[in-house]
Design a protein around this motif. Structure first.
Motif, PDB file in Angstrom:
ATOM      1  N   GLU A  93      35.038  44.746  45.895  1.00 52.31           N
ATOM      2  CA  GLU A  93      34.957  46.207  45.862  1.00 52.31           C
ATOM      3  C   GLU A  93      34.458  46.800  47.181  1.00 52.31           C
ATOM      4  N   LEU A  94      33.351  46.281  47.702  1.00 50.85           N
ATOM      5  CA  LEU A  94      32.714  46.879  48.878  1.00 50.85           C
ATOM      6  C   LEU A  94      33.245  46.335  50.193  1.00 50.85           C
ATOM      7  N   TYR A  95      33.666  45.071  50.178  1.00 49.30           N
ATOM      8  CA  TYR A  95      34.146  44.454  51.419  1.00 49.30           C
ATOM      9  C   TYR A  95      35.662  44.278  51.427  1.00 49.30           C
ATOM     10  N   SER A 101      43.587  40.258  36.420  1.00 50.67           N
ATOM     11  CA  SER A 101      44.697  40.762  37.243  1.00 50.67           C
ATOM     12  C   SER A 101      44.245  41.206  38.620  1.00 50.67           C
ATOM     13  N   ASP A 102      43.111  40.725  39.091  1.00 51.84           N
ATOM     14  CA  ASP A 102      42.591  41.132  40.392  1.00 51.84           C
ATOM     15  C   ASP A 102      43.197  40.253  41.488  1.00 51.84           C
ATOM     16  N   PRO A 103      44.012  40.821  42.370  1.00 52.10           N
ATOM     17  CA  PRO A 103      44.668  39.993  43.394  1.00 52.10           C
ATOM     18  C   PRO A 103      43.695  39.420  44.427  1.00 52.10           C
ATOM     19  N   ILE A 160      24.988  36.703  38.032  1.00 54.83           N
ATOM     20  CA  ILE A 160      24.886  36.996  39.460  1.00 54.83           C
ATOM     21  C   ILE A 160      26.184  36.655  40.176  1.00 54.83           C
ATOM     22  N   GLY A 161      26.785  35.519  39.828  1.00 52.90           N
ATOM     23  CA  GLY A 161      28.019  35.117  40.494  1.00 52.90           C
ATOM     24  C   GLY A 161      29.137  36.121  40.320  1.00 52.90           C
ATOM     25  N   THR A 162      29.308  36.638  39.111  1.00 56.86           N
ATOM     26  CA  THR A 162      30.368  37.626  38.900  1.00 56.86           C
ATOM     27  C   THR A 162      30.054  38.937  39.612  1.00 56.86           C
ATOM     28  N   THR A 163      28.777  39.289  39.695  1.00 52.76           N
ATOM     29  CA  THR A 163      28.404  40.496  40.446  1.00 52.76           C
ATOM     30  C   THR A 163      28.698  40.307  41.935  1.00 52.76           C
ATOM     31  N   LEU A 164      28.400  39.134  42.455  1.00 54.05           N
ATOM     32  CA  LEU A 164      28.730  38.832  43.847  1.00 54.05           C
ATOM     33  C   LEU A 164      30.230  38.991  44.096  1.00 54.05           C
ATOM     34  N   ALA A 165      31.028  38.424  43.201  1.00 50.09           N
ATOM     35  CA  ALA A 165      32.476  38.524  43.366  1.00 50.09           C
ATOM     36  C   ALA A 165      32.935  39.975  43.318  1.00 50.09           C
ATOM     37  N   MET A 174      37.613  42.016  50.326  1.00 54.22           N
ATOM     38  CA  MET A 174      38.014  40.713  50.833  1.00 54.22           C
ATOM     39  C   MET A 174      38.208  39.736  49.690  1.00 54.22           C
ATOM     40  N   PRO A 175      39.097  38.758  49.855  1.00 52.21           N
ATOM     41  CA  PRO A 175      39.338  37.785  48.795  1.00 52.21           C
ATOM     42  C   PRO A 175      38.153  36.848  48.631  1.00 52.21           C
ATOM     43  N   VAL A 176      37.968  36.381  47.418  1.00 53.40           N
ATOM     44  CA  VAL A 176      36.858  35.486  47.121  1.00 53.40           C
ATOM     45  C   VAL A 176      37.305  34.502  46.050  1.00 53.40           C
ATOM     46  N   THR A 177      36.809  33.276  46.163  1.00 52.37           N
ATOM     47  CA  THR A 177      37.032  32.273  45.128  1.00 52.37           C
ATOM     48  C   THR A 177      35.760  32.156  44.294  1.00 52.37           C
ATOM     49  N   LEU A 178      35.880  32.344  42.984  1.00 51.26           N
ATOM     50  CA  LEU A 178      34.750  32.249  42.063  1.00 51.26           C
ATOM     51  C   LEU A 178      34.912  30.980  41.234  1.00 51.26           C
TER      52      LEU A 178
END
Length: 372
Positions: free
Chosen positions: A26-28, A44-46, A16-21, A30-34
């Protein structure tokens, strides 16, 4: 306020956590910390930053929360109270997916003094099913019965348990062992997990359903005094309940949950060939006439960011991100405890993740039509 005004921390780099990220990037866009206790694999995802974090380390958890304004907790249920307490102390907005009733009570007790929002239980069930239940309840002048059924199950159950794991082993054990909230004859009640076995047919396929814990979230409290009977059951393939009842009660593994976890982990495979099944029925009076409204649906997996995601991953992640988006838009209370049923289905459809749960929702009523 836009979601982009927040620095989001996702705890738990599991399914679930990786899907959230992935959804956030992808949809928003926006940067995210996982964050996860295990070290991350190179990428390689900035927009995606990985953080190795043990939430049992108070100093490390505090430091991670201090660098973010909003946290989504996708860790196992037994971490919920710890993370929510730390978030509330720092004024960090908190969302999670837990089905654990005790953890939710602890989180709710933090709310009166909280400077930030605390919204647990906003995945699929609890979460989206509570939004659906609240919507159906609102269709009646007087509500008699509300029955909510949800299953995350493999499409092809070929083993003796008639079940493959599609999500957390700990979550399954928790919901099969703990008492279940319900309303019976107008009174709040606790019913036993695995009881209330029933058969149901959906689109010509036969399933079974039985009581499990946590799926209603806060809906019993919300509808207390407004409904005669309210219950939640998990949908499974026929035969699963009896096999689990033998393990839990016949062999008394309910008293040895660590051993049960070892047995299930070693014997029951995980499957990505899953489906989410929902069946909801509401009965009551409308304009003086006894009526019933039913809604059933299925959701299957789909690609996201070039990877095939399961139905339970997509619907659970979409449930919590829809809540975050509606909160960021000012459509939910901005601080304190928030219930999943405070989200309206019309607003949910219009979120960026609405496409992933559209099939689970009743079609919008036509102008002048009062049907759900």
């Amino acid at each position: 306020m836009s979601m982009h005004a927040h620095h989001i921390l996702v705890l738990g780099a599991g399914k679930i956590g990786t899907t959230l990220a992935d959804m956030l990037t992808e949809l928003y866009e926006m940067p995210v910390t996982l964050a996860d206790v295990q070290p991350a694999t190179p990428h390689s995802d900035p927009l995606l930053r990985h953080l190795q974090l043990d939430v049992q380390d108070d100093a490390a958890l505090t430091a991670a929360l201090a660098a973010h304004s909003l946290v989504i907790n996708a860790l196992p249920f037994f971490c919920a109270a710890r993370v929510a307490t730390a978030a509330a102390q720092r004024g960090v907005h908190y969302f999670d997916l837990t089905e654990d009733v005790a953890a939710t009570r602890t989180i709710r007790a933090l709310a009166p003094q909280a400077r930030a929002v605390l919204m647990p239980q906003c995945g699929l069930a609890p979460g989206l099913i509570g939004m659906l239940g609240g919507h159906l309840a609102g269709q009646f002048d007087e509500l008699y019965d509300l029955q909510l059924r949800v299953g995350a199950l493999t499409q092809h159950a070929t083993n003796a348990l008639r079940y493959h794991f599609t999500w957390s082993v700990d979550g399954v054990i928790n919901e099969y062992c703990n008492p279940c909230d319900a309303i019976v004859c107008g009174q709040l009640a606790a019913v036993q997990a695995l009881e209330g076995l029933e058969s149901l047919s959906l689109d010509g396929q036969v399933f079974e359903a039985f009581n499990t814990s946590g799926g209603l979230g806060t809906l019993c409290e919300t509808l207390a005094g407004r409904v005669r009977n309210l219950n939640y059951k998990t949908i499974r393939h026929p035969g699963h309940r009896d096999a689990m009842h033998l393990l839990l009660h016949g062999l008394r593994m309910i008293e040895r949950r660590d051993l049960l976890r070892q047995v299930l982990n070693g014997a029951v495979p995980h499957s990505r060939d899953d489906m989410v099944v929902v069946a909801a029925t509401a009965t009551g009076l409308r304009s003086g006439r006894l009526e019933q409204v039913t809604h059933s649906a299925r959701v299957y997996g789909a690609p996201l960011r070039g990877r095939q995601r399961t139905a339970i991953e997509l619907t659970t992640a979409a449930g919590v991100l829809a809540a975050v988006e509606l909160w960021a838009q000012g459509l939910l209370p901005q601080q304190g405890f928030v219930r999943q049923e405070q989200c309206t289905l019309s607003a949910l459809r219009n979120t960026r993740v609405g496409r992933y749960v559209e099939a689970l929702l009743p079609a919008p009523a036509a102008p002048g039509n009062t049907d759900a």
